[in-house]
Design an enzyme around this catalytic site. Structure first.
Site: not given
Length: 821
Positions: A426-427
């Site tokens: 994530n990210e």
């Protein structure tokens, strides 16, 4: 009747969840623990004998029960950085293994973030990673300790267990401390004492599949054995039961090799009953292993279903298009931090289902087996991911943890029919933990994790969110789209989504929405949109989460009212119903949660994007979702937590109603304002809105909605204020209610004419002296010792504790006030 049905559903969900047994005998170790929030000089300090009343018995331990979190309150304490460091737990075990030469195991369902385990002074195990499950075999250490005089004379035959947990900052661990959630410490999931025979199943992999028509099923069962005694032969009996409990297949196999994962059953299943969100039908696989060590029994719940993310198209389940209507979950709750009990988890998941959710992304780490069991039994499809979240990419120790956690997540949750996606990160485009940020090295490692995921499980898809330079690696990709919050206006949502959809093979939109300060409302919620330039994209960029500086954006320049977020959500849901190519979306998140990177929010250290508060209090936005997604008829007038509305005399005001019913009739002060028919394309509130002139003072609004004979109702009362106000000049503090020894206090901000300042958002800080206790550090709008006002008022509760107390309320620039209780 509704409450009876809800109670029955809760009971049914609980019974289905607990059926997925881990082993022959498992005991939750909940009570009789002691905790120390600091480090020790060594293990001897945890177990040395101490006489009663000995003034030298330091440090001082506190009594706790499990699950337990270091940071139950300090994660949202507005005046401190939350504790990150070691903490110790200790208890005495009464070991009574019923199996001759059996094994005694400790099964950790999750503990953060580095953990060491001791039997008396012997270290028996360790684990790095706060979210996957792990086991420690304590058989030898227990047997050896029981033979000592120390065991008999000082501990009465019981066995001292000590556990050291540590959530200290460490750049070579995942998740990154730059992550937008608290990295909790403690034994915050259940810890189990497990007795097994010396030959048992360590891991069972039951792969249930169907062909595309759903008419022909196939079940393959593999087993990994735990065989420390070196047993050479055994018999395995396997039984398959359908969702009604009827036995539909039996198999037997002689086992002689326990070295590797082996197939122990492989059978066709004709016309299987299919699992889906509307009918979450679960089969049961029972495995019985009989050997010279005794009999081992295990059951697993499975489901037959097939799914497809169509390339450049929507999502299909069992051959039918299904719009994924999703949300997100962090393991976080008021007053306990990450240490949610099974009852709390069950309540939260049932609330999601009642909102209409059929999909959830578990962000950003492997979550409790309880959650996955409930997703199976309730019918909620799952994206589950490892905590490679922000910060960049570390060295080999860092990468090995990611590989290990991905392997554990897939193997431990392999059998759940609810799981359709394994998330790899994530990210990951977010640097900061290391001096080097090399996109090619991140791509290389992402490819490695993608290959590992498919090697471990070829039946699920892989996905990541917000790392455009890796979007081609995984099966399904979610870009950053925050239309109307971090960038752009919410009416751009469909256009921006279409543009992002065109860039990738398979598109799924997870994370959208915005913050709302519970109990704050607005008569002009969209005014901030006038400052926003549309057409510049709707992604979140560096610094957008800050409340200061940068381009105009609603997250910085808006009022953070529930009114605005309801409009934003309403528009998104309206559009999603008319995007035939959309696989689905997931609102971020279901519940407010603690985060160390948002100290200046209206509730400090809380990400306030949830549709419910940290204590399960529903915000108005919960009902917007219900009006689009829920199957059970519902109706809700906007403004239940808005005791005062305001405007001019004779000014027409909009009254909004959220309902999934075909039509509704509204009444103002007993007079009908007419019947409206619901139309999903008619924004806002799907056409269920009325213009009316409110009377000064108290008003009562009620609504009757229905589909034919089935009718639902709602009503609210509020005050309409036409008197204008100036700047806040003073505050008042008074007790407004008391129940079960808990008093509720209310602060009001008034101008110099004693008029309530309905736009006041001053920061209010509470204090208490005396016998009572503020119920603060809950991370909620009415449970924080420092919190921004909502429409000129603030609530706080006090536990009176049969004594006298003085409570103070202060706001900068205004005289501090007190009330005696």
């Amino acid at each position: 009747m509704y409450w009876f049905k809800s109670g029955f559903i809760l009971l049914l969900v609980f019974l289905m969840a607990v059926q997925q047994c881990f082993s022959q005998e498992k005991i939750r170790l909940i009570n009789d623990w002691e905790f120390l929030k600091q480090d020790l000089g060594g293990i001897w300090e945890a177990v040395r004998p101490v006489g009663k009343g000995n003034p030298e018995s330091v440090p001082l331990w506190e009594k706790v029960s499990l699950p337990h979190c270091f940071n139950a309150e300090d994660a949202v304490d507005p005046d401190v950085n939350y504790y990150q460091g070691p903490g110790w737990y200790r208890t005495l075990l009464d070991i009574k293994n019923p199996y001759s030469d059996g094994r005694t195991l400790l099964h950790f369902e999750g503990a953060g973030q580095k953990t060491e385990v001791y039997i008396y002074t012997t270290k028996v195990g360790a684990h790095v990673g706060g979210y996957d499950e792990w086991m420690v075999d304590v058989t030898k250490a227990v047997e050896e300790f029981k033979q000592t005089e120390v065991c008999k004379k000082q501990f009465g035959g019981k066995v001292p267990l000590s556990v050291r947990c540590d959530n200290s900052r460490d750049l070579e661990m995942i998740p990154s401390n730059l992550s937008d959630f608290t990295i909790y410490g403690g034994i915050y999931r259940y810890l189990n004492l497990v007795y097994t025979p010396s030959l048992s199943v360590d891991q069972l992999f039951a792969k249930a599949e169907t062909d595309s028509s759903g008419k022909l099923g196939h079940l393959n069962v593999k087993a990994r054995f735990y065989n420390p005694a070196g047993i050479t032969s055994a018999m395995a009996e396997l039984r398959l039961y359908d969702p009604s409990g009827k036995r539909v297949a039996v198999g037997n196999i002689r086992l002689s090799n326990f070295q590797d994962d082996m197939t122990i059953w492989d059978i066709p299943v004709k016309k299987p009953m299919l699992w889906s969100p509307s009918k979450p039908l679960l089969y049961t696989v029972e495995t019985i292993i009989t050997s010279s060590a005794g009999k081992f029994r295990q059951t697993e719940k499975i489901g037959f279903r097939n799914f497809e993310f169509a390339e450049k198209g929507p999502f299909f389940l069992n051959g039918q298009r299904l719009l994924l209507r999703g949300t997100h979950r962090h393991e976080d709750h008021a007053g306990v931090g990450q240490a949610m009990t099974e009852e709390m988890i069950r309540k939260e998941m049932v609330m999601m289902k009642e909102m209409g959710v059929n999909f959830i992304r578990l962000g950003h780490y492997q979550q409790s087996r309880i959650v996955l069991n409930l997703c199976d039994s309730l019918g909620i499809l799952v994206w589950e991911e490892i905590p490679w979240c922000r910060g960049g990419l570390g060295g080999e120790v860092y990468k090995e943890q990611a590989r290990r956690m991905l392997t554990n997540m897939i193997e431990q949750h392999f059998n759940h029919p609810s799981v359709i996606i394994w998330g790899l990160g994530n990210e990951n485009d977010w640097p900061g933990d290391f001096p080097e940020f090399d996109k090619e090295k991140i791509r290389t490692f992402m490819k490695e994790l993608n290959a590992l995921s498919h090697r471990l499980d070829d039946s699920r898809k892989t996905a990541i969110r917000r790392c455009d330079f890796c979007s081609d690696i995984v099966d399904v990709y979610s870009p950053s789209i925050w239309a109307g919050w971090y960038r752009g206006v919410y009416t751009e949502y469909k256009q921006v989504s279409q543009e992002e959809f065109n860039k990738v093979k398979r598109f799924l939109h997870v994370e959208w929405g915005g913050d709302s300060h519970a109990r704050r409302h607005s008569e002009n919620p969209d005014k901030a949109l006038n400052k926003i330039t549309s057409g510049g994209g709707a992604d979140e960029r560096a610094g957008d989460a800050s409340l200061y500086g940068g381009a105009a954006r609603v997250s910085k320049d808006g009022d953070w009212s529930e009114s605005y977020i309801c409009n934003l959500i309403d528009w998104h849901l309206k559009e999603q119903e008319n995007m035939p190519w959309l696989s689905g979306s997931a609102y971020w998140p279901f519940k407010d949660f603690a985060t160390p990177v948002r100290p200046d929010n209206p509730v400090p250290y809380v990400n306030q994007k949830g549709v419910v508060e940290r204590d399960f209090t529903k915000k108005e936005s919960y009902y917007v979702f219900q009006s689009y997604w829920a199957a059970k008829p519902m109706v809700h007038i906007y403004g239940h937590s808005m005791p005062v509305r305001w405007g001019d005399q004779n000014e027409e005001k909009m009254i909004k109603v959220y309902s999934n019913c075909g039509q509704a009739e509204l009444f103002l002060n007993g007079k009908s304002l007419g019947i409206k028919k619901r139309s999903a394309d008619d924004f806002p509130a799907a056409g269920l809105r009325w213009s009316a002139v409110l009377q000064e003072g108290k008003n009562t609004v009620s609504v009757v909605a229905g589909n034919g004979k089935e009718v639902v109702k709602d009503s609210i009362s509020f005050v309409y204020q036409t008197e204008k106000w100036g700047k806040p000049a003073k505050i008042t503090l008074q007790k407004i209610s008391e129940e079960d020894g808990i008093a509720t206090l209310e602060v009001k901000l008034l101008d110099n004419k004693d008029v309530l300042c309905l736009d006041a958002a001053n920061l209010v800080k509470f204090s208490l002296s005396g016998d009572g206790k503020l119920i603060d550090n809950q991370g909620t709008s009415s449970g924080s010792g420092k919190v921004q006002a909502y429409n000129g008022r603030v609530l706080i509760k006090v536990r009176l504790q049969k004594g006298r107390s003085v409570v103070g309320a202060a706001s900068e620039g205004l005289p501090t006030v007190f009330v005696e209780l």
